[in-house]
Design a protein around this motif. Structure first.
Motif, PDB file in Angstrom:
ATOM      1  N   VAL A 177      49.384  45.787  40.182  1.00  0.00           N
ATOM      2  CA  VAL A 177      48.944  46.546  41.401  1.00  0.00           C
ATOM      3  C   VAL A 177      47.846  46.205  41.006  1.00  0.00           C
ATOM      4  O   VAL A 177      46.744  46.996  39.959  1.00  0.00           O
ATOM      5  CB  VAL A 177      49.576  47.715  41.224  1.00  0.00           C
ATOM      6  CG1 VAL A 177      49.020  48.621  42.368  1.00  0.00           C
ATOM      7  CG2 VAL A 177      50.433  47.738  40.755  1.00  0.00           C
ATOM      8  N   ILE A 178      46.471  45.746  41.743  1.00  0.00           N
ATOM      9  CA  ILE A 178      45.160  45.290  42.057  1.00  0.00           C
ATOM     10  C   ILE A 178      44.634  46.323  42.942  1.00  0.00           C
ATOM     11  O   ILE A 178      45.379  46.032  44.061  1.00  0.00           O
ATOM     12  CB  ILE A 178      45.155  43.842  41.851  1.00  0.00           C
ATOM     13  CG1 ILE A 178      45.802  43.039  41.352  1.00  0.00           C
ATOM     14  CG2 ILE A 178      43.309  43.454  42.294  1.00  0.00           C
ATOM     15  CD1 ILE A 178      45.821  40.902  41.177  1.00  0.00           C
ATOM     16  N   ASP A 179      43.948  46.788  42.541  1.00  0.00           N
ATOM     17  CA  ASP A 179      43.143  48.310  43.856  1.00  0.00           C
ATOM     18  C   ASP A 179      41.520  48.411  43.330  1.00  0.00           C
ATOM     19  O   ASP A 179      41.676  48.725  42.245  1.00  0.00           O
ATOM     20  CB  ASP A 179      44.009  49.434  43.693  1.00  0.00           C
ATOM     21  CG  ASP A 179      43.454  50.551  44.584  1.00  0.00           C
ATOM     22  OD1 ASP A 179      41.915  49.849  45.290  1.00  0.00           O
ATOM     23  OD2 ASP A 179      43.919  51.374  44.767  1.00  0.00           O
ATOM     24  N   PHE A 180      40.560  47.755  44.251  1.00  0.00           N
ATOM     25  CA  PHE A 180      39.750  48.131  44.212  1.00  0.00           C
ATOM     26  C   PHE A 180      38.661  47.874  45.274  1.00  0.00           C
ATOM     27  O   PHE A 180      39.062  47.501  46.318  1.00  0.00           O
ATOM     28  CB  PHE A 180      38.763  47.129  42.605  1.00  0.00           C
ATOM     29  CG  PHE A 180      38.715  45.576  42.779  1.00  0.00           C
ATOM     30  CD1 PHE A 180      37.859  44.799  44.563  1.00  0.00           C
ATOM     31  CD2 PHE A 180      40.183  45.116  43.193  1.00  0.00           C
ATOM     32  CE1 PHE A 180      38.061  43.750  44.432  1.00  0.00           C
ATOM     33  CE2 PHE A 180      40.349  43.364  44.251  1.00  0.00           C
ATOM     34  CZ  PHE A 180      38.761  42.753  43.951  1.00  0.00           C
ATOM     35  N   ALA A 181      37.435  49.153  45.153  1.00  0.00           N
ATOM     36  CA  ALA A 181      36.449  48.332  45.951  1.00  0.00           C
ATOM     37  C   ALA A 181      35.824  47.742  46.110  1.00  0.00           C
ATOM     38  O   ALA A 181      35.414  47.114  44.905  1.00  0.00           O
ATOM     39  CB  ALA A 181      35.435  50.524  45.803  1.00  0.00           C
TER      40      ALA A 181
END
Length: 362
Positions: A177-181
């Motif tokens: 799961v890749i999640d970044f601003a």
């Protein structure tokens, strides 16, 4: 756990959040859905996007700035592609419903792409691609947000933190799961530092004069976040370009407000003088892996990829190499046992909400 925090059982916090949304006119099933999106953040250690945001949703619903009972409308459609008007609903409800549409299209066409306008803050971006992973698809989500980030070489807020998230299924290993601003840091982390009375690293923010600062209050008081990479030496232009891509796919493509015109996610913030669209925008995508290669073979390869990355030789004195999603899974395992740590400032907000809505606080 510091004294400033109180542990609350995750199910009790979910129930409280659900009942608050119900008290504000959100239908029962949609209130539970909105609470699930917020709970995902708290349960996975993403404290900037969970219960800490409930007060803002409460304020906006109470003031009539968000529609508690939206009627989603298809504005345009062509095979696997569609644009949806979210009817100014809770992004926590509009987002999952639109991701479901992307998944339905993927079952039919092999992929599905949904652009959304006239919506609001949708919580943590990582919630949505995991919906696709449950179907053995690859998932993607992104959204534009209230202006808070200066473009590369600029000193005024023009873009949102504009996050992007992807998730990939695997066989025996947990999903990636890749999640970044697209900013150097999410705004919520600056808020957390401010609550804790801590300084922040240089390179995160500018003050109102456009100068680097390590004091969160100076960013909050008219300053700006920096794009991912921050400076020329850190390749800050890449974060700016990424934020621009998210802004265009989420808002320009859907007909939402983009860039500095995005509607604010705060009750005390004035609306932009100019509206170039409706609300803010999201973008969702799902892909059927079987259209690319055998699903089981892909998932085996993902397992191999994950194990290989984790077995990377760590830097001297550093921690071991993780894969995207590992920190959140660790937080989840702890918080399912110990409860959700809620800061006293947030707890005070929940007490106010509890009294206003006549919903008992756990």
């Amino acid at each position: 756990m510091p004294k400033a925090y109180t542990q609350i059982h995750h199910l009790a916090l979910r129930a409280f959040t659900t009942n608050v949304f119900k008290s504000l006119g959100v239908p029962d099933d949609e209130a539970a859905l909105a609470a699930d999106v917020l709970a995902y953040s708290d349960e996975h250690g993403i404290d900037s996007h969970g219960i800490a945001r409930l007060k803002t949703y409460f304020d906006l619903l109470k003031a009539g700035r968000i529609n508690p009972r939206p009627n989603l409308k298809v504005l345009r459609e062509k095979h696997a592609v569609s644009t949806i008007d979210g009817d100014n609903g809770l992004g926590l409800v509009v987002g999952p419903k639109c991701m479901d549409i992307a998944i339905e299209k993927t079952h039919k066409h092999g992929s599905g792409s949904i652009a959304v306008c006239n919506t609001n803050h949708y919580g943590a971006a990582g919630y949505y691609p995991l919906m696709a992973v449950k179907e053995d698809f690859i998932g993607l989500s992104m959204t534009n947000t209230t202006k808070g980030v200066a473009p590369f070489n600029g000193k005024e807020k023009m873009l949102g933190t504009n996050p992007i998230a992807l998730a990939f299924p695997s066989l025996n290993e947990p999903e990636v799961v890749i999640d970044f601003a697209s900013s150097t840091v999410a705004y919520g982390k600056v808020e957390i530092a401010h609550r804790e009375g801590e300084i922040i690293p240089l390179g995160w923010c500018l003050d109102k004069n456009g100068l680097p600062t390590n004091r969160p209050e100076e960013m909050i008081d008219g300053g700006a976040l920096l794009p991912l990479g921050s400076t020329k030496e850190g390749s800050g232009h890449k974060g700016y370009c990424l934020a621009g891509a998210v802004d265009i796919l989420s808002a320009v493509l859907s007909g939402a407000n983009w860039g500095p015109f995005a509607t604010p996610f705060a009750i005390n913030s004035a609306m932009p003088e100019i509206q170039v669209g409706k609300g803010i925008g999201h973008f969702f995508n799902a892909w059927d892996i079987e259209g690319f290669r055998d699903l089981t073979d892909f998932k085996k390869s993902m397992d191999h990829w994950i194990v290989t990355m984790r077995n990377t030789v760590a830097m001297e004195g550093g921690t071991k190499v993780l894969v995207p999603g590992d920190p959140e899974r660790k937080s989840y395992s702890i918080r399912m046992e110990d409860g959700i740590p809620v800061h006293q400032i947030i707890l005070d907000q929940l007490k106010t909400i509890s009294q206003s809505c006549n919903v008992p606080l756990p």
